[in-house]
Motif scaffolding. Sequence first.
Motif, PDB file in Angstrom:
ATOM      1  N   THR A 139       1.234 -10.549  11.039  1.00 54.07           N
ATOM      2  CA  THR A 139       2.254  -9.531  11.288  1.00 54.07           C
ATOM      3  C   THR A 139       2.971  -9.131  10.003  1.00 54.07           C
ATOM      4  N   ASN A 140       3.309 -10.113   9.163  1.00 57.87           N
ATOM      5  CA  ASN A 140       4.120  -9.852   7.974  1.00 57.87           C
ATOM      6  C   ASN A 140       3.340  -9.803   6.670  1.00 57.87           C
ATOM      7  N   GLY A 141       2.039  -9.976   6.709  1.00 57.69           N
ATOM      8  CA  GLY A 141       1.221  -9.828   5.512  1.00 57.69           C
ATOM      9  C   GLY A 141       1.237 -11.023   4.578  1.00 57.69           C
ATOM     10  N   THR A 142       0.295 -10.980   3.631  1.00 59.36           N
ATOM     11  CA  THR A 142       0.153 -11.992   2.582  1.00 59.36           C
ATOM     12  C   THR A 142       0.154 -11.252   1.257  1.00 59.36           C
ATOM     13  N   TYR A 143       0.947 -11.729   0.298  1.00 56.07           N
ATOM     14  CA  TYR A 143       1.134 -11.030  -0.977  1.00 56.07           C
ATOM     15  C   TYR A 143       0.703 -11.932  -2.119  1.00 56.07           C
ATOM     16  N   LEU A 144       0.230 -11.312  -3.202  1.00 49.10           N
ATOM     17  CA  LEU A 144      -0.288 -12.058  -4.341  1.00 49.10           C
ATOM     18  C   LEU A 144       0.372 -11.592  -5.624  1.00 49.10           C
TER      19      LEU A 144
END
Length: 174
Positions: A139-144
């Motif tokens: 739902t809230n995503g994964t960031y790099l």
Amino acid sequence: MAKFCDNGHQLEDAWTMCPYCQKTGFISPGQAAGIDKTRLERPVDRTRLEAGAGPAEVPAADPRKTVLLSALKKPPVVGWLVAMDGPQRGEDFRLRDGQNFIGSDEASDIKLRGEGISGRHASLRYREGVYSLTDLDSTNGTYLNGDTKPIAREDLKDNDVIRIADVTLKFKCL
């Protein structure tokens, strides 16, 4: 199946004591070769786990189960994730060869606590020397690495920074 005492003397099936060294007990040929090593495991109270409490052993009156150690071998450790902030700041999580699931679900390989973390949020896979991070339609995503755009799938390199909801993780590879 042949019986042996702890010192390796072969015993007749009916014997309960070694006539050579006067010791009781026997070991199987597999144990003598070092391949059938076992250990006793006590069952875990699942109701405590489901209620959110830590694992607790079932009282001693309950039966115990013997498990082959070779069946419990885990894949080798290939890296770590270290929580840089959030409720688990300072904790490190081992990454094993193959697929590692990241999320708030109890069945996840890397269990994270915090607001906005999906049950199965992301997956980190190690295969043939390549580490891949995949968002599992969270739902809230994964960031790099501080990017403001969520990832779908990216290859990782040592010291990459992963953000999942309010948890920042530093990736370390071997």
